[in-house]
Scaffold this active site. Sequence first.
Site, PDB file in Angstrom:
ATOM      1  N   CYS A 289       0.855  -1.258   0.034  1.00  0.00           N
ATOM      2  CA  CYS A 289       0.064  -0.143   0.104  1.00  0.00           C
ATOM      3  C   CYS A 289       0.990   1.381  -0.060  1.00  0.00           C
ATOM      4  O   CYS A 289       0.609   2.149  -1.004  1.00  0.00           O
ATOM      5  CB  CYS A 289      -0.962  -0.090   1.167  1.00  0.00           C
ATOM      6  SG  CYS A 289      -2.125  -1.220   1.333  1.00  0.00           S
ATOM      7  N   PHE A 290       1.668   1.648   0.937  1.00  0.00           N
ATOM      8  CA  PHE A 290       2.268   2.792   1.233  1.00  0.00           C
ATOM      9  C   PHE A 290       3.236   3.308   0.013  1.00  0.00           C
ATOM     10  O   PHE A 290       2.904   4.471  -0.482  1.00  0.00           O
ATOM     11  CB  PHE A 290       3.046   3.011   2.409  1.00  0.00           C
ATOM     12  CG  PHE A 290       2.141   2.821   3.909  1.00  0.00           C
ATOM     13  CD1 PHE A 290       0.667   3.210   3.899  1.00  0.00           C
ATOM     14  CD2 PHE A 290       2.748   2.681   4.992  1.00  0.00           C
ATOM     15  CE1 PHE A 290      -0.090   3.177   4.722  1.00  0.00           C
ATOM     16  CE2 PHE A 290       1.764   2.882   6.251  1.00  0.00           C
ATOM     17  CZ  PHE A 290       0.461   2.919   5.914  1.00  0.00           C
TER      18      PHE A 290
END
Length: 457
Positions: A289-290
């Site tokens: 994600c990040f």
Amino acid sequence: MALVFALIYPRIKFIICDIDYIMKISYMGTGYVGQVSGAVSAHYGHDVVLVDIDKKKVESINQGKPTIFEKDLDEMMEDLVINKKKLRATLDTHQAVLDTEASFICVGTPDRGGMIDLSYIQNVSKSIGKALKDKKQFHLVIVKSTVVPGTTINTVKPIIEEFSGKKAGVDFGIAMNPEFLREGLAVSDNIDPDNIVIGTQDEKSQKMLKEIYAWAAKEKYTFVNVTAAEAIKYAQNSFLAMKITFANEWGNYCDVMGIDAKEVLDAIGADRRISPMFLRNGPGYGGSCFPKDVNAIVHSGQINHSPFRILEEVVATNNKQYLSLIDLAKSKIGSIARRKVGILGLSFKPDTDDTRESPALKIISYLVSQGCNIKAYCPQGTEMAKKWLTDNRITEIFYANSAEECVKDVEFVLIPTDWPEFRELLPKITVPTFVGHRSFVNPDNFENVYSLGFPKK
């Protein structure tokens, strides 16, 4: 009649709720989001079908076996598939849409040169559209995949309209419902969420989503429009990535100044305005994600002439943060070229098998370039790491079967991922050991253990 479902799986908060209306729901994509979200919906009484193009995944799920490692998911899925018959998987997208009232799009949006790849989103939107062409009833389509603001309205909606010949808001609903799951805690996060963001264009779609989440407390809901829901996901992930990077830069500074970073970060984290969550230094953030999400929103800001200067620096800082652990080793043992190295932990964080963008893999790539002989071990991430390393032509790695085997006959050890079981091994390691997370251990308790953010002489 209301059905009452109580959570019986160990280690998860006990919750009881009433569901007045059982829905038939399909989840397109069986990654972390699809499998966990689908299982939790089935657990709370809905009839769920998971859809994927991978036959092996479908077969595994239909045997009650998840294809990802996630705490508590194994027993939950076995119970739902085998005993309760509430969950199943299929390869047939068309039939799944016809058989259900709502479809969640949970396919991947991988990073392609700093932008998200929408090919999976586009393909599944076409398939849903083709199925809706043969369906008379209203059907709700919910995008749960992380997509930049405007994607649902400008990409998903027109594709479905084109291939179905129907009109959004009239013949089918379109909605955005982002996920906020932490890998390793995804089941509990789904069962007891901090926030359920519901982005819709029409009242009927909003009502259906409320029925899907009828088990959740009403104060958990946040109602917004579709584009705002997309933005909320990116705003949250980019803030958390920024917070991690803030902690890392302070950790680096504390190293230089002879200060214990943990003391500083623990103290400011005690302030309710800041909180201790995601406030610990280490070798950099990773995962599915990040990195992808921050890159995507930075690109979106650039092309829309509203750049995120802070996030641009977050990306630049994180891209080199893994070197801090290597530099720590060099500062204590000198040159690391052609050394025998043990690497403990390959996943980007504990309690997951996900190695995407893991600092450990960046470290291994660097060590290979220095001619090092590497032994590696991870409780869950070995197979995914091996595939990535092999795809990148890094094959000269020995994969140990245990942590003990990994640290045997090496000259130094790196621990970039703080799996709790590695703590028990520390007293037995006789060579210099370098830990990525200061919160993992107090180096003063060990003669040969060094940590980022701790000024051990």
